[in-house]
Design an enzyme around this catalytic site. Structure first.
Site, mmCIF file in Angstrom:
data_model
loop_
_atom_site.group_PDB
_atom_site.id
_atom_site.type_symbol
_atom_site.label_atom_id
_atom_site.label_comp_id
_atom_site.label_asym_id
_atom_site.label_seq_id
_atom_site.Cartn_x
_atom_site.Cartn_y
_atom_site.Cartn_z
ATOM 1 N N GLU A 159 34.576 36.217 -31.905
ATOM 2 C CA GLU A 159 34.596 36.866 -33.443
ATOM 3 C C GLU A 159 33.327 36.658 -33.793
ATOM 4 O O GLU A 159 32.149 36.036 -33.811
ATOM 5 C CB GLU A 159 35.764 35.781 -34.136
ATOM 6 N N HIS A 160 33.219 38.152 -34.518
ATOM 7 C CA HIS A 160 31.715 38.519 -34.986
ATOM 8 C C HIS A 160 30.782 38.579 -33.807
ATOM 9 O O HIS A 160 29.503 38.298 -33.934
ATOM 10 C CB HIS A 160 31.158 37.715 -36.276
ATOM 11 N N THR A 161 31.057 38.765 -32.679
ATOM 12 C CA THR A 161 29.934 39.011 -31.371
ATOM 13 C C THR A 161 30.111 40.434 -30.973
ATOM 14 O O THR A 161 29.007 40.713 -30.449
ATOM 15 C CB THR A 161 30.397 37.976 -30.166
ATOM 16 N N LEU A 188 44.265 42.703 -37.879
ATOM 17 C CA LEU A 188 44.872 43.196 -36.722
ATOM 18 C C LEU A 188 44.611 44.708 -36.339
ATOM 19 O O LEU A 188 45.151 45.244 -35.453
ATOM 20 C CB LEU A 188 46.446 43.211 -36.620
ATOM 21 N N GLU A 215 34.097 55.086 -37.914
ATOM 22 C CA GLU A 215 34.031 53.992 -38.927
ATOM 23 C C GLU A 215 32.628 53.713 -39.265
ATOM 24 O O GLU A 215 32.594 53.287 -40.610
ATOM 25 C CB GLU A 215 34.951 52.885 -38.103
ATOM 26 N N ASP A 246 37.541 46.784 -31.452
ATOM 27 C CA ASP A 246 38.773 47.241 -31.883
ATOM 28 C C ASP A 246 39.209 48.678 -31.327
ATOM 29 O O ASP A 246 40.535 48.784 -30.675
ATOM 30 C CB ASP A 246 38.914 47.401 -33.367
ATOM 31 N N TYR A 282 30.576 40.994 -44.560
ATOM 32 C CA TYR A 282 30.663 41.659 -43.175
ATOM 33 C C TYR A 282 29.291 42.241 -42.912
ATOM 34 O O TYR A 282 28.417 42.098 -41.949
ATOM 35 C CB TYR A 282 31.713 42.753 -43.041
HETATM 36 P P1 ADP Z 1 42.542 46.404 -40.407
HETATM 37 O O1 ADP Z 1 41.795 47.298 -39.730
HETATM 38 O O2 ADP Z 1 42.088 44.929 -40.346
HETATM 39 O O3 ADP Z 1 43.762 46.601 -40.824
HETATM 40 P P2 ADP Z 1 40.840 47.758 -42.487
HETATM 41 O O4 ADP Z 1 40.297 47.483 -43.834
HETATM 42 O O5 ADP Z 1 39.663 47.741 -41.580
HETATM 43 O O6 ADP Z 1 41.862 46.601 -42.023
HETATM 44 O O7 ADP Z 1 41.519 48.910 -42.369
HETATM 45 C C1 ADP Z 1 42.563 49.110 -43.305
HETATM 46 C C2 ADP Z 1 42.345 50.628 -43.862
HETATM 47 O O8 ADP Z 1 42.738 51.670 -43.009
HETATM 48 C C3 ADP Z 1 43.392 51.031 -45.082
HETATM 49 O O9 ADP Z 1 42.953 50.327 -46.006
HETATM 50 C C4 ADP Z 1 43.662 52.446 -44.812
HETATM 51 O O10 ADP Z 1 42.673 53.130 -45.485
HETATM 52 C C5 ADP Z 1 43.493 52.692 -43.289
HETATM 53 N N1 ADP Z 1 44.888 52.739 -42.652
HETATM 54 C C6 ADP Z 1 45.448 51.879 -42.179
HETATM 55 N N2 ADP Z 1 46.774 52.055 -41.699
HETATM 56 C C7 ADP Z 1 46.937 53.214 -42.219
HETATM 57 C C8 ADP Z 1 48.056 54.212 -42.220
HETATM 58 N N3 ADP Z 1 49.158 53.867 -41.813
HETATM 59 N N4 ADP Z 1 48.002 55.102 -43.201
HETATM 60 C C9 ADP Z 1 46.949 55.431 -43.840
HETATM 61 N N5 ADP Z 1 46.050 54.649 -43.998
HETATM 62 C C10 ADP Z 1 45.858 53.630 -43.025
HETATM 63 MG MG MG Z 2 39.742 47.618 -39.294
#
Ligand code: ADP
Ligand code: MG
Length: 394
Positions: A29-31, A121, A154, A166, A215
């Site tokens: 994690e965080h690597t 996730l 991203e 990811d 982060y």
């Molecule tokens: P994680 O990747 O851990 O779930 P993140 O903060 O990196 O959390 O990403 C979440 C973001 O990705 C949400 O706030 C949204 O902007 C986008 N996202 C994820 N799934 C959807 C979806 N089904 N529809 C629209 N946007 C989504």
């Molecule tokens: Mg994410």
């Protein structure tokens, strides 16, 4: 999903559906942004994107989870600026593809995801990779390149300095195995997990505001640590190159907090290697211990845990048949990953849910983490989950 697509966009030419999975990181994690080792598995939880050609030169996107649509003339995409919402993940990917000389045509897209958002996730990578496949519409791309473009979206468009884990595992996950990724060479190998265990994620259902700023702060602290160590050992490019003994030699030359951040990363890289070896000799107790050690390191040296995660990890650790548990993902909320002896999942879920409910007044979601395969086009439409009432969340 096809019916929903037609209701929204009318009768269109051929509709194709692409799937990209979320992931749970077992250890490491965080690597990734320190060019180190990670060991994630791709999940059954996934983002599905249905797509067809758009008749009027506009890219249109609808997210079922957000209940929102967006549209842009396709000719404008290369010039768009981030708007600060979910559509940035789609447009960021489109811009990366255009910059890499892929053709991005006007499309109609419908997004349906079973990956819980913001829970560690990786709903974001699932969205990026499935959107990229829909926009590519069959144009050939190498797997690592696809992951890099999605990571680029991203980093450069959404504005988060994420590593490549990811996106990489979402593209390249294996059905019955974890993926050990070397985030510097970008090579990976499948690591089969022993029989007789189950992996389960538990969602704290919280995400503290600190998550994003911390982060960025950690990426800067790790860069500062690598800079300090380089003065002693010029060949060091990243914390990937640092051994425990080199870190100990360099530690007096850096602030204590920076040394602790580096210690997490250096020991965590080592733990990934030990975990892979333990998995290969089916030493499930050792695997569990390493998860516990990883959590302690994230909690005290890296300082990215929180009360909810610590509670779930401690509660799991005290239960019969739990081999080990730790926070997974960026931290400050999101999920824990738990290694159980097979057959204990139901009892585990009941006990941990009751305890968490009693302590925090929240019922946590519990997810089975069976390794699934990486992203691709969905040929068997029965695989697509029903909309609205998502049934797989327990
Ligand atoms: P994680 O990747 O851990 O779930 P993140 O903060 O990196 O959390 O990403 C979440 C973001 O990705 C949400 O706030 C949204 O902007 C986008 N996202 C994820 N799934 C959807 C979806 N089904 N529809 C629209 N946007 C989504
Ligand atoms: Mg994410």
């Amino acid at each position: 999903m096809i019916e929903t697509f037609r209701e929204r966009y009318g009768e269109t030419a051929a509709i194709r559906v692409f799937r990209a999975p979320g992931r749970v990181n077992l250890i490491g994690e965080h690597t990734d942004y320190n060019m180190g080792f990670v060991l994630p598995i791709a999940l059954e939880l996934a983002c599905f994107v249905a797509s067809a050609d758009s008749p009027d030169g506009h890219l249109r996107v609808y997210s079922e989870e957000k209940h929102e649509s967006r549209e842009w003339p396709v000719a404008d995409i290369a010039r768009l600026r981030p708007s600060g919402d979910w559509s940035d993940y789609v447009i960021g990917v489109a811009q990366e593809l255009i910059r890499a000389n892929y053709r991005v045509a006007a499309k109609l897209l419908l997004i349906r995801s079973t990956v819980p958002e913001g829970s560690g996730l990786s709903s974001s990578a699932a969205l990026e990779v499935s959107s990229a496949l829909a926009l590519l519409a069959g144009q050939k791309i190498e797997a690592v390149r696809l992951a890099q473009l999605c990571q680029g979206a991203e980093v450069r468009f959404v504005g988060l300095p994420v590593g490549i884990m990811d996106q990489y595992v979402s593209v390249m996950g294996r059905k019955n195995a974890a993926l050990r990724i070397d985030c510097r060479s970008l090579e990976s190998e499948a690591v089969e997990l022993p029989q007789g265990i189950e992996i389960v994620a538990v969602n704290t259902m919280v995400k503290h505001a600190l998550a994003q700023s911390a982060y960025k702060e950690r990426t800067e602290e790790c860069a500062a640590a690598a800079d300090a160590i380089r003065r002693l050992e010029p060949a060091v490019q990243s914390l990937h190159d640092v051994s425990i003994s080199l870190l100990e030699a360099a530690a007096p030359s850096m602030p204590n907090v920076i040394a602790r951040r580096a210690r997490h990363v250096v020991t965590e890289n080592e733990r990934v290697e030990l975990f892979v070896k333990a998995a290969r000799r089916t030493d499930v107790e050792r695997m569990g211990q390493l998860l516990a050690e990883s959590h302690t390191s994230l909690q005290h040296d890296y300082e990215v845990s929180c009360a909810e995660l610590d509670f779930l990890v401690d509660t799991a650790a005290g239960m019969d048949g739990v081999l080990g548990a730790r926070m997974t993902g960026g931290g400050f909320g999101g999920c824990t990953v738990n290694l159980l002896r097979a057959g204990l999942r139901e009892r585990f879920q009941r006990v941990i849910s009751e305890a968490y409910q009693e302590r925090f007044g929240i019922t946590p979601q519990v997810f089975d983490c069976r390794p699934s395969e990486g992203a691709g086009e969905v040929k068997n439409l029965e695989r697509i989950p029903p909309g609205a009432a998502l049934s797989q969340q327990t």
